[in-house]
Motif scaffolding. Structure first.
Motif, PDB file in Angstrom:
ATOM      1  N   HIS A 260       0.829  -1.202   0.000  1.00  0.00           N
ATOM      2  CA  HIS A 260       0.000   0.000   0.000  1.00  0.00           C
ATOM      3  C   HIS A 260       0.864   1.253   0.000  1.00  0.00           C
ATOM      4  N   ALA A 261       1.909   1.277   0.832  1.00  0.00           N
ATOM      5  CA  ALA A 261       2.790   2.445   0.899  1.00  0.00           C
ATOM      6  C   ALA A 261       3.527   2.650  -0.415  1.00  0.00           C
ATOM      7  N   ALA A 262       3.948   1.567  -1.047  1.00  0.00           N
ATOM      8  CA  ALA A 262       4.655   1.684  -2.324  1.00  0.00           C
ATOM      9  C   ALA A 262       3.761   2.284  -3.402  1.00  0.00           C
ATOM     10  N   ARG A 263       2.463   1.936  -3.373  1.00  0.00           N
ATOM     11  CA  ARG A 263       1.533   2.505  -4.347  1.00  0.00           C
ATOM     12  C   ARG A 263       1.217   3.969  -4.031  1.00  0.00           C
ATOM     13  N   THR A 264       1.086   4.262  -2.745  1.00  0.00           N
ATOM     14  CA  THR A 264       0.669   5.596  -2.316  1.00  0.00           C
ATOM     15  C   THR A 264       1.809   6.608  -2.382  1.00  0.00           C
ATOM     16  N   PHE A 265       3.020   6.161  -2.076  1.00  0.00           N
ATOM     17  CA  PHE A 265       4.184   7.057  -2.023  1.00  0.00           C
ATOM     18  C   PHE A 265       5.291   6.534  -2.940  1.00  0.00           C
ATOM     19  N   PRO A 266       5.097   6.576  -4.255  1.00  0.00           N
ATOM     20  CA  PRO A 266       6.079   5.995  -5.175  1.00  0.00           C
ATOM     21  C   PRO A 266       7.416   6.722  -5.217  1.00  0.00           C
ATOM     22  N   PHE A 267       7.500   7.873  -4.583  1.00  0.00           N
ATOM     23  CA  PHE A 267       8.761   8.619  -4.495  1.00  0.00           C
ATOM     24  C   PHE A 267       9.568   8.236  -3.261  1.00  0.00           C
ATOM     25  N   LEU A 268       8.979   7.419  -2.385  1.00  0.00           N
ATOM     26  CA  LEU A 268       9.575   7.155  -1.079  1.00  0.00           C
ATOM     27  C   LEU A 268      10.590   6.008  -1.169  1.00  0.00           C
ATOM     28  N   TYR A 269      11.594   6.227  -1.994  1.00  0.00           N
ATOM     29  CA  TYR A 269      12.687   5.278  -2.159  1.00  0.00           C
ATOM     30  C   TYR A 269      14.001   6.025  -1.978  1.00  0.00           C
ATOM     31  N   PRO A 270      14.280   6.489  -0.751  1.00  0.00           N
ATOM     32  CA  PRO A 270      15.446   7.348  -0.556  1.00  0.00           C
ATOM     33  C   PRO A 270      16.767   6.601  -0.733  1.00  0.00           C
ATOM     34  N   ASP A 271      17.713   7.296  -1.310  1.00  0.00           N
ATOM     35  CA  ASP A 271      19.090   6.825  -1.400  1.00  0.00           C
ATOM     36  C   ASP A 271      19.917   7.764  -0.531  1.00  0.00           C
ATOM     37  N   TYR A 272      20.325   7.267   0.625  1.00  0.00           N
ATOM     38  CA  TYR A 272      21.033   8.110   1.581  1.00  0.00           C
ATOM     39  C   TYR A 272      22.542   8.121   1.370  1.00  0.00           C
ATOM     40  N   SER A 273      23.030   7.428   0.346  1.00  0.00           N
ATOM     41  CA  SER A 273      24.477   7.319   0.168  1.00  0.00           C
ATOM     42  C   SER A 273      25.131   8.665  -0.140  1.00  0.00           C
ATOM     43  N   GLY A 274      24.356   9.619  -0.655  1.00  0.00           N
ATOM     44  CA  GLY A 274      24.912  10.935  -0.951  1.00  0.00           C
ATOM     45  C   GLY A 274      24.612  11.979   0.101  1.00  0.00           C
TER      46      GLY A 274
END
Length: 311
Positions: free
Chosen positions: A188-202
């Motif tokens: 559900h979260a993946a469908r609702t918040f498709p931008f919520l894939y943070p890359d913290y390496s930078g």
């Protein structure tokens, strides 16, 4: 006169705080102008600034326990009301909803670019800002928004490109209950918040991450350890405070009488106030021993409110 940051360490000498709202930044491409609240200490010059991004549904009126404390300790704090705020009441079919994340990030960029205007329209801070010492902070979705300006990247769900909002004007950050890896989102979260894939390496800027070890949340299939990913997956220098017994509101940071607070504990809030203030003092003023002193004090407590890690 110098900043109160260099004058006070105890609460007895804290500055009174003045807040002004709304300060309005015209935003023709947003659908409604950007409303801001500016809080500042009455005394002090060359003041550092914190931009604060609220959690989902909140507004510039929230987070008094943090905002008032930071301002009394010598920071100017600027709070926007993002488009997801309940006070704006966007309808469920509003065409802006799929891009709320984008509007949030643009709000922060507009504040950074609009500091001259904000200063002109806010007499309490006119001529008092140290533009070389800007920090950013945020809670929950606001933490994700803030992280982008510290160097975290994420995909644009519209075209798959990588969004990079890192801004060298932002020198340090405090991320409170910031979402973890997108790999562990619920369906559900993946469908609702498709931008919520943070890359913290930078995310290279000095940052304090704050999480609660009882924050189960509804976004991830993992347990509370999901909320520490911003620390584990980013390069140093970083610090992580894990609040014992803390849930998503971390003891009550959204407001003095906020309904969202399920784990009300003034002592937990007070520790977060102290640690975040000390961290920003040291990060923005290299050589300032405030954070080392706060860490030593926490380590010496017989019943601490949480555990501190650094790298």
């Amino acid at each position: 006169m110098t900043s109160p940051l260099h004058e006070v360490d105890g609460d007895a000498q804290l500055s009174p705080v003045i807040s002004i709202a709304p300060i309005i930044l015209p935003s023709p491409n947003r659908g409604s102008d950007l409303h801001l609240k500016v809080s500042a200490p009455v005394i002090g010059e060359s003041l550092p600034t914190i931009l604060f991004s609220h959690g989902n549904g909140q507004s510039l009126h929230a987070y008094g326990p943090l905002i008032d404390y930071w301002a009394a300790h010598g920071f100017v704090v600027i709070q926007p009301t993002h488009l997801d705020s309940r006070v704006l009441g966007l309808s469920a079919d509003d065409s802006r909803r799929p891009n709320l994340w984008r509007f949030r990030e643009q709000d922060i960029a507009d504040i950074l670019d609009g500091l001259d205007r904000i200063e002109r329209e806010t007499p309490i801070i006119r001529g008092r800002l140290d533009r070389s010492r800007i920090a950013i902070a945020g809670h929950s979705w606001g933490g994700q928004t803030a992280s982008a300006f510290l160097g975290a990247r994420h995909p644009d769900p519209g075209n798959g490109s990588i969004v990079n909002r890192k801004d060298d004007r932002v020198k340090a950050g405090v991320l409170l209950a910031v979402p973890g890896s997108g790999r562990d989102l619920t369906q559900h979260a993946a469908r609702t918040f498709p931008f919520l894939y943070p890359d913290y390496s930078g995310m290279t800027a000095p940052t304090l991450i704050v999480m609660g070890d009882h924050d189960q949340g509804r976004l991830s299939v993992r347990g509370p350890d999901w909320w520490r990913d911003a620390y584990d997956l980013s390069p140093s220098p970083k610090a992580l405070f894990t609040a014992f017994g803390g849930e998503h509101s971390l003891g009550g940071i959204p407001g003095y009488e906020a309904r969202e607070t399920t784990d009300e504990r003034p002592e937990r809030v007070a520790e977060i106030q102290r640690l975040s203030t000390a961290f920003l003092r040291t990060a923005l003023y290299p050589g300032n021993p405030a954070f080392a002193q706060a860490a030593a004090k926490l380590a010496a407590e017989t019943a601490p409110e949480g555990q501190l890690e650094t790298k």
